[in-house]
Design an enzyme around this catalytic site. Sequence first.
Site, PDB file in Angstrom:
ATOM      1  N   LYS A 124       0.838  -1.211   0.000  1.00  0.00           N
ATOM      2  CA  LYS A 124       0.000   0.000   0.000  1.00  0.00           C
ATOM      3  C   LYS A 124       0.871   1.260   0.000  1.00  0.00           C
ATOM      4  O   LYS A 124       2.091   1.172   0.169  1.00  0.00           O
ATOM      5  CB  LYS A 124      -0.930  -0.058   1.207  1.00  0.00           C
ATOM      6  CG  LYS A 124      -1.929  -1.230   1.144  1.00  0.00           C
ATOM      7  CD  LYS A 124      -2.883  -1.241   2.344  1.00  0.00           C
ATOM      8  CE  LYS A 124      -3.892  -2.380   2.239  1.00  0.00           C
ATOM      9  NZ  LYS A 124      -4.850  -2.379   3.379  1.00  0.00           N
ATOM     10  N   TYR A 154     -12.313  -2.674  -3.337  1.00  0.00           N
ATOM     11  CA  TYR A 154     -12.968  -2.688  -2.028  1.00  0.00           C
ATOM     12  C   TYR A 154     -14.490  -2.665  -2.132  1.00  0.00           C
ATOM     13  O   TYR A 154     -15.162  -2.268  -1.191  1.00  0.00           O
ATOM     14  CB  TYR A 154     -12.439  -1.532  -1.168  1.00  0.00           C
ATOM     15  CG  TYR A 154     -11.034  -1.802  -0.657  1.00  0.00           C
ATOM     16  CD1 TYR A 154     -10.752  -2.952   0.082  1.00  0.00           C
ATOM     17  CD2 TYR A 154      -9.991  -0.906  -0.902  1.00  0.00           C
ATOM     18  CE1 TYR A 154      -9.473  -3.207   0.559  1.00  0.00           C
ATOM     19  CE2 TYR A 154      -8.710  -1.156  -0.422  1.00  0.00           C
ATOM     20  CZ  TYR A 154      -8.463  -2.308   0.314  1.00  0.00           C
ATOM     21  OH  TYR A 154      -7.188  -2.562   0.791  1.00  0.00           O
ATOM     22  N   PHE A 205     -15.434   2.934   7.543  1.00  0.00           N
ATOM     23  CA  PHE A 205     -14.027   3.153   7.196  1.00  0.00           C
ATOM     24  C   PHE A 205     -13.795   3.211   5.686  1.00  0.00           C
ATOM     25  O   PHE A 205     -12.669   3.433   5.251  1.00  0.00           O
ATOM     26  CB  PHE A 205     -13.133   2.076   7.827  1.00  0.00           C
ATOM     27  CG  PHE A 205     -13.423   0.656   7.386  1.00  0.00           C
ATOM     28  CD1 PHE A 205     -12.951   0.170   6.176  1.00  0.00           C
ATOM     29  CD2 PHE A 205     -14.162  -0.196   8.198  1.00  0.00           C
ATOM     30  CE1 PHE A 205     -13.200  -1.143   5.774  1.00  0.00           C
ATOM     31  CE2 PHE A 205     -14.412  -1.515   7.806  1.00  0.00           C
ATOM     32  CZ  PHE A 205     -13.931  -1.986   6.591  1.00  0.00           C
ATOM     33  N   ARG A 247      -1.763 -14.727   3.703  1.00  0.00           N
ATOM     34  CA  ARG A 247      -2.596 -14.082   4.733  1.00  0.00           C
ATOM     35  C   ARG A 247      -1.959 -14.253   6.115  1.00  0.00           C
ATOM     36  O   ARG A 247      -1.953 -13.333   6.923  1.00  0.00           O
ATOM     37  CB  ARG A 247      -4.008 -14.693   4.737  1.00  0.00           C
ATOM     38  CG  ARG A 247      -4.858 -14.312   3.548  1.00  0.00           C
ATOM     39  CD  ARG A 247      -5.362 -12.895   3.594  1.00  0.00           C
ATOM     40  NE  ARG A 247      -6.345 -12.667   4.643  1.00  0.00           N
ATOM     41  CZ  ARG A 247      -7.060 -11.549   4.764  1.00  0.00           C
ATOM     42  NH1 ARG A 247      -6.893 -10.546   3.893  1.00  0.00           N
ATOM     43  NH2 ARG A 247      -7.919 -11.406   5.732  1.00  0.00           N
ATOM     44  N   THR A 302      -5.573  -8.050  10.369  1.00  0.00           N
ATOM     45  CA  THR A 302      -5.926  -6.797   9.693  1.00  0.00           C
ATOM     46  C   THR A 302      -5.515  -5.585  10.523  1.00  0.00           C
ATOM     47  O   THR A 302      -4.971  -4.608   9.998  1.00  0.00           O
ATOM     48  CB  THR A 302      -7.450  -6.759   9.433  1.00  0.00           C
ATOM     49  OG1 THR A 302      -7.795  -7.885   8.622  1.00  0.00           O
ATOM     50  CG2 THR A 302      -7.866  -5.481   8.729  1.00  0.00           C
ATOM     51  N   ARG A 342       2.544  -7.126   9.125  1.00  0.00           N
ATOM     52  CA  ARG A 342       1.862  -6.045   9.857  1.00  0.00           C
ATOM     53  C   ARG A 342       2.348  -5.972  11.300  1.00  0.00           C
ATOM     54  O   ARG A 342       2.468  -4.891  11.873  1.00  0.00           O
ATOM     55  CB  ARG A 342       0.350  -6.252   9.798  1.00  0.00           C
ATOM     56  CG  ARG A 342      -0.250  -5.945   8.414  1.00  0.00           C
ATOM     57  CD  ARG A 342      -1.639  -6.522   8.280  1.00  0.00           C
ATOM     58  NE  ARG A 342      -2.313  -6.115   7.048  1.00  0.00           N
ATOM     59  CZ  ARG A 342      -3.384  -6.743   6.566  1.00  0.00           C
ATOM     60  NH1 ARG A 342      -3.886  -7.790   7.193  1.00  0.00           N
ATOM     61  NH2 ARG A 342      -3.950  -6.324   5.454  1.00  0.00           N
ATOM     62  N   ASN A 396      -2.201  -0.185   7.300  1.00  0.00           N
ATOM     63  CA  ASN A 396      -1.700  -1.538   7.585  1.00  0.00           C
ATOM     64  C   ASN A 396      -0.834  -2.128   6.469  1.00  0.00           C
ATOM     65  O   ASN A 396      -0.616  -3.330   6.408  1.00  0.00           O
ATOM     66  CB  ASN A 396      -2.847  -2.468   8.008  1.00  0.00           C
ATOM     67  CG  ASN A 396      -3.841  -2.722   6.898  1.00  0.00           C
ATOM     68  OD1 ASN A 396      -3.718  -2.178   5.802  1.00  0.00           O
ATOM     69  ND2 ASN A 396      -4.823  -3.569   7.162  1.00  0.00           N
ATOM     70  N   HIS A 456      -2.008  -5.581   1.396  1.00  0.00           N
ATOM     71  CA  HIS A 456      -3.268  -6.258   1.100  1.00  0.00           C
ATOM     72  C   HIS A 456      -2.938  -7.651   0.592  1.00  0.00           C
ATOM     73  O   HIS A 456      -1.973  -7.830  -0.146  1.00  0.00           O
ATOM     74  CB  HIS A 456      -4.042  -5.502   0.007  1.00  0.00           C
ATOM     75  CG  HIS A 456      -5.189  -6.303  -0.544  1.00  0.00           C
ATOM     76  ND1 HIS A 456      -6.432  -6.290   0.048  1.00  0.00           N
ATOM     77  CD2 HIS A 456      -5.264  -7.170  -1.602  1.00  0.00           C
ATOM     78  CE1 HIS A 456      -7.232  -7.123  -0.642  1.00  0.00           C
ATOM     79  NE2 HIS A 456      -6.557  -7.659  -1.638  1.00  0.00           N
ATOM     80  N   GLU A 462      -9.829 -10.266  -7.787  1.00  0.00           N
ATOM     81  CA  GLU A 462      -8.931  -9.123  -7.589  1.00  0.00           C
ATOM     82  C   GLU A 462      -7.775  -9.071  -8.597  1.00  0.00           C
ATOM     83  O   GLU A 462      -7.354  -7.978  -9.001  1.00  0.00           O
ATOM     84  CB  GLU A 462      -8.352  -9.170  -6.161  1.00  0.00           C
ATOM     85  CG  GLU A 462      -9.423  -8.925  -5.092  1.00  0.00           C
ATOM     86  CD  GLU A 462      -8.907  -9.161  -3.678  1.00  0.00           C
ATOM     87  OE1 GLU A 462      -7.715  -9.526  -3.498  1.00  0.00           O
ATOM     88  OE2 GLU A 462      -9.695  -8.974  -2.731  1.00  0.00           O
TER      89      GLU A 462
END
Length: 163
Positions: free
Chosen positions: A25, A65, A73, A101, A107, A118, A128, A131, A142
């Site tokens: 990100k 998203y 949020f 993951r 998250t 993270r 964070n 993704h 995605e």
Amino acid sequence: METKTRSESKADQKTNLQRTLVLAKPDAVHRGLVGQIINRFEERGLAMMGLRLLQMDARLAEKLYEPHVGKTFYPPLVEYMTSGPIVAMVWEGVEAISIIRTMLGATNPAQANPGTIRGDFAQRVDRNIVHGSDSPESASREIPIFFEASQLMPGHPAHTTWL
Ligand code: DAT
Ligand code: MG
């Protein structure tokens, strides 16, 4: 570079080779963490099958998203994700979706274990840094948002034989 297509072998069907979307990100790019993030996946033996540096616009963020539209949020999330360049990647490996993951961590980085990306590099849920697709269905939805088929490596890297 040699690539091998192994998808027809019976052994390969059992290993559940998966592809998943990862985004570094805008804060990861801004803070210079992209190399370390890539390094972790490489060390794990995952294979990079696609890579792009881009800045998302609101339209792209809304596609990614879409499941979160309407949540409180959501507007700040779109603002964050469009605030600077990101690095979009497709990684391949055995059970790559759940492996990645787990490597990303919870998250909310405040709940992420040390040793996860993270848990090591972030503090706030709204910053964070990474993704990762959360299921095979999400990965299939995605990946095409960021990559055309021609931008992804065909076949499978030969080193997966050893994992
Ligand atoms: P993940 O990115 O772990 O798949 P998610 O899909 O539930 O998590 O949410 C997408 C992103 O939205 C997440 O990475 C950060 C943001 N987000 C989620 N829950 C949030 C919250 N309670 N407050 C602020 N941002 C949140
Ligand atoms: Mg998610």
